[in-house]
Each structure stands twice: as structure tokens, then as C-alpha cells.
Scaffold this active site. Structure first.
Site, PDB file in Angstrom:
ATOM      1  N   SER A   1      17.334  23.974  15.170  1.00  0.00           N
ATOM      2  CA  SER A   1      17.750  23.145  16.302  1.00  0.00           C
ATOM      3  C   SER A   1      16.569  22.291  16.774  1.00  0.00           C
ATOM      4  O   SER A   1      16.011  21.547  15.977  1.00  0.00           O
ATOM      5  CB  SER A   1      18.317  24.038  17.411  1.00  0.00           C
ATOM      6  OG  SER A   1      19.024  23.287  18.358  1.00  0.00           O
TER       7      SER A   1
ATOM      8  N   HIS B   1      26.582  26.817  15.795  1.00  0.00           N
ATOM      9  CA  HIS B   1      25.196  26.384  15.950  1.00  0.00           C
ATOM     10  C   HIS B   1      24.207  27.471  15.537  1.00  0.00           C
ATOM     11  O   HIS B   1      23.154  27.172  14.980  1.00  0.00           O
ATOM     12  CB  HIS B   1      24.953  25.967  17.405  1.00  0.00           C
ATOM     13  CG  HIS B   1      23.638  25.279  17.600  1.00  0.00           C
ATOM     14  ND1 HIS B   1      23.288  24.138  16.906  1.00  0.00           N
ATOM     15  CD2 HIS B   1      22.582  25.578  18.396  1.00  0.00           C
ATOM     16  CE1 HIS B   1      22.061  23.764  17.288  1.00  0.00           C
ATOM     17  NE2 HIS B   1      21.619  24.611  18.180  1.00  0.00           N
TER      18      HIS B   1
END
Length: 251
Positions: free
Chosen positions: A93, A226
Site C-alpha cells: 500500500s 486490500h
């Protein structure tokens, strides 16, 4: 290594005889300890270095850095001494953006990383106008829980919440305001890893990482959102290990 290095880089399982190193850069709101299991799994063959950003855990009294460039600028001096062995970068991320910018800086100093793994992050040139960092505390927490990121159950503890929110907000600002410098790219191989249902990065957005390296590029899609990697740790470690092994095998 000096005290600054010790602040930034954690070696949970020091492996002085390892032939290669892996530098891990956490996600927004994350900390070095997230990569403890990675270090345990890869040592002693690979020495894992986990980055601890300021403003969290034992660095919680330090000011947070709220730009990717500032973090990469601070890290390049810290990381350079570890480049005496092949160094692969892994970032998830926000950490993926930092890994890329760190690679840019290392290459400008004459050191090319053995590889750059960018996980759960769209390419720098795949812009989205996101402003989660401008929300109030409730809005910021809602986004974190939606992504199932930083241990969500901890966010129900008011004391913990007060401690972690400033770092999370600074990280989101860093991630959301990040823009690559036009003309910059790297020569290191880039491996993009992504979950097939990640709301923060589509497969098309992740595939554009290929435009940021003149070296080899590979994209791999896993099931999940995610934080897909929490469910496929062995597979991700296999990919990293195979790449590191390939860099150590004479051609």
C-alpha cells in the site's frame, strides 16, 4: 549502524551470514512489527529489515512525516549501508510508493535494488483524487475498518485510538498526496502483487507499474481485498524467495 539506523530499521532475526536482504515497508498506519512473521520465515537465509516510521509504537513521540518524498529522503541514508549485499524492497500500500521512491533515490546514488515488490498499490501514474486524510476522526476510522487494515479491534480502545490516529492520518496524507517526479523511473525489476477485489487498486492500475521501470515487470493477482496478503502469506513469501534466489544464482 548508528542510532538513527536503529530507529528506522528493525532486524528481528539478525542474520549476518545471509547472502541477501529484504527491506519491508509498512502500509498506512502499519509498523515494523507487521513483518515479524516474514522475518521469522526467511531467516537466516535472508535477513529481513523492517522499517519503523516515526510517530508510532516506540517512535510515537516523534513527529510524523506526511509525505512519501520526505520518508524516502530520510530512508535513503539509513538504507544505503545495507546495500553491500543484494537488497530487495517490499512495500504494501503506502509502503509500495515509498519502496519505489527509495529505489529511485538509491539508483541515483549508483545502487540498483535487486528487485522491488509493490503490493496492494496502484502505479504512481494512476492518479485518484482521494482525500480520506481530510475527514474527521470517525470518517478516517470508517475507511480503515472498510479496508480491514490496522488491527480493527484495537480501534475500539480509546487510549489506543488517541495514540495511533495522528500517525494514520499522516500516512493517509502521504499516500493520497503522493505524485511521482516527472521523468523519474528505475531499472530494477518490479513485481506488482494485488488482490482481485482491492477497492484501492484495480488490476489495470497496478499493471501501470510497468511504465515506471525499464527492467522486467511482472503482475500477479491473488484472491482477496486490500489486505489479500494476510491470507496468502506462504505464496507471497514463495514469490519473494524465488526472486531473491534468482538474483544470487550465477547466470
Amino acid at each position: 549502524m548508528d542510532n538513527t539506523t536503529d530507529l528506522w530499521v528493525r532486524r528481528f532475526h539478525p542474520s549476518p551470514d545471509a547472502a541477501a536482504r529484504l527491506l519491508c515497508l509498512p502500509h498506512a498506519g502499519g509498523s515494523a512489527s507487521y513483518f515479524f512473521p516474514v522475518s521469522r520465515s526467511l531467516a537466516p537465509g535472508v535477513e529481513v529489515l523492517a522499517v519503523q516510521y516515526p510517530g508510532r509504537q516506540d517512535r510515537r513521540h516523534e513527529p510524523c512525516l506526511d509525505s512519501v518524498a520526505a520518508i524516502a529522503d530520510a530512508l535513503v541514508d539509513v538504507v544505503t549501508p545495507y546495500t553491500d549485499k543484494p537488497l530487495t524492497l517490499f512495500g504494501h500500500s503506502m509502503g509500495a510508493s515509498i519502496a519505489y521512491e527509495l529505489a529511485v533515490r538509491l539508483e541515483k546514488r549508483g545502487t540498483t535494488p535487486a528487485g522491488v515488490f509493490v503490493s496492494g498499490r496502484r502505479a504512481p501514474n494512476a492518479f485518484r483524487d482521494e482525500r480520506v486524510h481530510e475527514r474527521d476522526d470517525a470518517g478516517l476510522l470508517a475507511e480503515i475498518k472498510r479496508l480491514n487494515g490496522t488491527e480493527s479491534q484495537l480501534l475500539d480502545d480509546d487510549e489506543v485510538l488517541r495514540m495511533v490516529l495522528p500517525a494514520i492520518r499522516a500516512d493517509y496524507k502521504a499516500a493520497e498526496t503522493y505524485r511521482p517526479t516527472p521523468g523519474d523511473s528505475i531499472t530494477a525489476p518490479v513485481h506488482a502483487l494485488i488482490g482481485d477485489s482491492d477497492p484501492k487498486a484495480t488490476v489495470d492500475e497496478a499493471s501501470r507499474w510497468a511504465e515506471h521501470t525499464t527492467g522486467p515487470f511482472k503482475l500477479e493477482v491473488f484472491p482477496g481485498g486490500h489486505f489479500y496478503l494476510n491470507q496468502v502469506v506462504p505464496q507471497v513469501l514463495d514469490r519473494i524467495s524465488a526472486h531473491i534466489d534468482s538474483t544470487l544464482t550465477p547466470s
